[in-house]
Design a protein around this motif. Structure first.
Motif, PDB file in Angstrom:
ATOM      1  N   UNK A 261       6.669   6.984  -9.934  1.00 22.07           N
ATOM      2  CA  UNK A 261       8.046   7.078 -10.431  1.00 22.07           C
ATOM      3  C   UNK A 261       8.130   6.565 -11.861  1.00 22.07           C
ATOM      4  N   UNK A 262       7.419   5.476 -12.147  1.00 20.09           N
ATOM      5  CA  UNK A 262       7.420   4.931 -13.504  1.00 20.09           C
ATOM      6  C   UNK A 262       6.797   5.925 -14.481  1.00 20.09           C
ATOM      7  N   UNK A 263       5.663   6.493 -14.132  1.00 18.09           N
ATOM      8  CA  UNK A 263       5.015   7.433 -15.049  1.00 18.09           C
ATOM      9  C   UNK A 263       5.830   8.708 -15.220  1.00 18.09           C
ATOM     10  N   UNK A 264       6.619   9.061 -14.227  1.00 13.81           N
ATOM     11  CA  UNK A 264       7.420  10.270 -14.311  1.00 13.81           C
ATOM     12  C   UNK A 264       8.645  10.065 -15.208  1.00 13.81           C
ATOM     13  N   UNK A 265       9.253   8.873 -15.182  1.00 18.32           N
ATOM     14  CA  UNK A 265      10.521   8.678 -15.881  1.00 18.32           C
ATOM     15  C   UNK A 265      10.435   7.864 -17.158  1.00 18.32           C
ATOM     16  N   UNK A 266       9.405   7.078 -17.326  1.00 20.99           N
ATOM     17  CA  UNK A 266       9.343   6.168 -18.473  1.00 20.99           C
ATOM     18  C   UNK A 266       9.032   6.921 -19.757  1.00 20.99           C
TER      19      UNK A 266
ATOM     20  N   UNK B  87       0.824  -1.213   0.000  1.00 22.31           N
ATOM     21  CA  UNK B  87       0.000   0.000   0.000  1.00 22.31           C
ATOM     22  C   UNK B  87       0.855   1.258   0.000  1.00 22.31           C
ATOM     23  N   UNK B  88       2.031   1.195   0.626  1.00 20.01           N
ATOM     24  CA  UNK B  88       2.895   2.370   0.689  1.00 20.01           C
ATOM     25  C   UNK B  88       3.681   2.548  -0.605  1.00 20.01           C
ATOM     26  N   UNK B  89       4.290   1.472  -1.107  1.00 18.78           N
ATOM     27  CA  UNK B  89       5.222   1.606  -2.213  1.00 18.78           C
ATOM     28  C   UNK B  89       4.597   1.469  -3.598  1.00 18.78           C
ATOM     29  N   UNK B  90       3.434   0.887  -3.707  1.00 22.03           N
ATOM     30  CA  UNK B  90       2.816   0.756  -5.025  1.00 22.03           C
ATOM     31  C   UNK B  90       2.514   2.111  -5.661  1.00 22.03           C
ATOM     32  N   UNK B  91       1.884   3.044  -4.948  1.00 18.48           N
ATOM     33  CA  UNK B  91       1.657   4.356  -5.571  1.00 18.48           C
ATOM     34  C   UNK B  91       2.965   5.100  -5.877  1.00 18.48           C
ATOM     35  N   UNK B  92       3.958   4.934  -5.016  1.00 16.68           N
ATOM     36  CA  UNK B  92       5.244   5.588  -5.264  1.00 16.68           C
ATOM     37  C   UNK B  92       5.917   5.008  -6.499  1.00 16.68           C
TER      38      UNK B  92
ATOM     39  N   UNK C  51       2.637  -2.313 -16.300  1.00 17.53           N
ATOM     40  CA  UNK C  51       2.210  -3.702 -16.204  1.00 17.53           C
ATOM     41  C   UNK C  51       3.236  -4.579 -15.519  1.00 17.53           C
ATOM     42  N   UNK C  52       4.501  -4.199 -15.599  1.00 16.27           N
ATOM     43  CA  UNK C  52       5.555  -4.971 -14.954  1.00 16.27           C
ATOM     44  C   UNK C  52       5.472  -4.884 -13.439  1.00 16.27           C
ATOM     45  N   UNK C  53       4.996  -3.778 -12.913  1.00 19.56           N
ATOM     46  CA  UNK C  53       4.931  -3.594 -11.456  1.00 19.56           C
ATOM     47  C   UNK C  53       4.113  -4.692 -10.776  1.00 19.56           C
ATOM     48  N   UNK C  54       2.874  -4.981 -11.198  1.00 21.10           N
ATOM     49  CA  UNK C  54       2.135  -6.066 -10.548  1.00 21.10           C
ATOM     50  C   UNK C  54       2.767  -7.433 -10.781  1.00 21.10           C
ATOM     51  N   UNK C  55       3.455  -7.603 -11.909  1.00 23.69           N
ATOM     52  CA  UNK C  55       4.145  -8.878 -12.154  1.00 23.69           C
ATOM     53  C   UNK C  55       5.285  -9.043 -11.159  1.00 23.69           C
ATOM     54  N   UNK C  56       5.997  -7.978 -10.867  1.00 17.72           N
ATOM     55  CA  UNK C  56       7.067  -8.040  -9.871  1.00 17.72           C
ATOM     56  C   UNK C  56       6.507  -8.381  -8.494  1.00 17.72           C
ATOM     57  N   UNK C  57       5.364  -7.804  -8.151  1.00 20.75           N
ATOM     58  CA  UNK C  57       4.714  -8.124  -6.872  1.00 20.75           C
ATOM     59  C   UNK C  57       4.292  -9.593  -6.858  1.00 20.75           C
ATOM     60  N   UNK C  58       3.796 -10.091  -7.983  1.00 19.12           N
ATOM     61  CA  UNK C  58       3.404 -11.499  -8.084  1.00 19.12           C
ATOM     62  C   UNK C  58       4.585 -12.416  -7.804  1.00 19.12           C
ATOM     63  N   UNK C  59       5.731 -12.134  -8.432  1.00 17.91           N
ATOM     64  CA  UNK C  59       6.903 -12.977  -8.194  1.00 17.91           C
ATOM     65  C   UNK C  59       7.405 -12.853  -6.760  1.00 17.91           C
TER      66      UNK C  59
END
Length: 87
Positions: A15-20, A6-11, A30-38
Motif C-alpha cells: 500500500x505504501x509503495x502504491x500510494x507514496x 506476517x499478514x499485514x506487513x506485505x499489505x 522505513x517508518x513501517x518497521x519503526x511502527x512495529x517496534x513501538x
C-alpha cells in the motif's frame, strides 16, 4: 502478533509503495518497521494493564478503540481508493 505481522506487513508495504510519492517512499517504508517496534514496546504495558482490570472493562476499552479506528479507516477508505486509482 507474529501472525498479524506476517499478514499485514506485505499489505502495508504494498500500500505504501502504491500510494507514496517517489520522493518519500524510502522514508515511509522505513517508518513501517519503526511502527512495529513501538507496537512491541507498548504491547507488554497494555497486557500488564489488562491483567489489573476486570476482563469486560479492559477488553471493552480495547474493543472500543479498535472499532473507532476501524470506523475512521472506513470513512477514509474512499479517499484512499481515489488516490490508488489516480496513480
Amino acid at each position: 502478533m507474529s501472525i498479524g505481522e506476517m499478514v499485514f506487513s506485505p499489505l502495508g508495504n504494498s500500500f505504501i509503495t502504491m500510494l507514496a510519492p517517489a520522493k518519500v517512499i524510502g522514508a515511509l517504508l522505513g517508518f513501517w518497521p519503526i511502527a512495529v517496534f513501538f507496537a512491541t514496546l507498548i504491547y507488554p504495558k497494555l497486557y500488564a494493564y489488562l491483567k489489573t482490570v476486570p476482563f469486560q472493562i479492559g477488553y471493552g476499552i480495547v474493543a472500543a478503540i479498535v472499532i473507532v479506528m476501524g470506523i475512521i479507516l472506513w470513512l477514509l477508505s474512499g479517499r484512499l481508493d481515489q488516490l490508488a486509482k489516480a496513480e
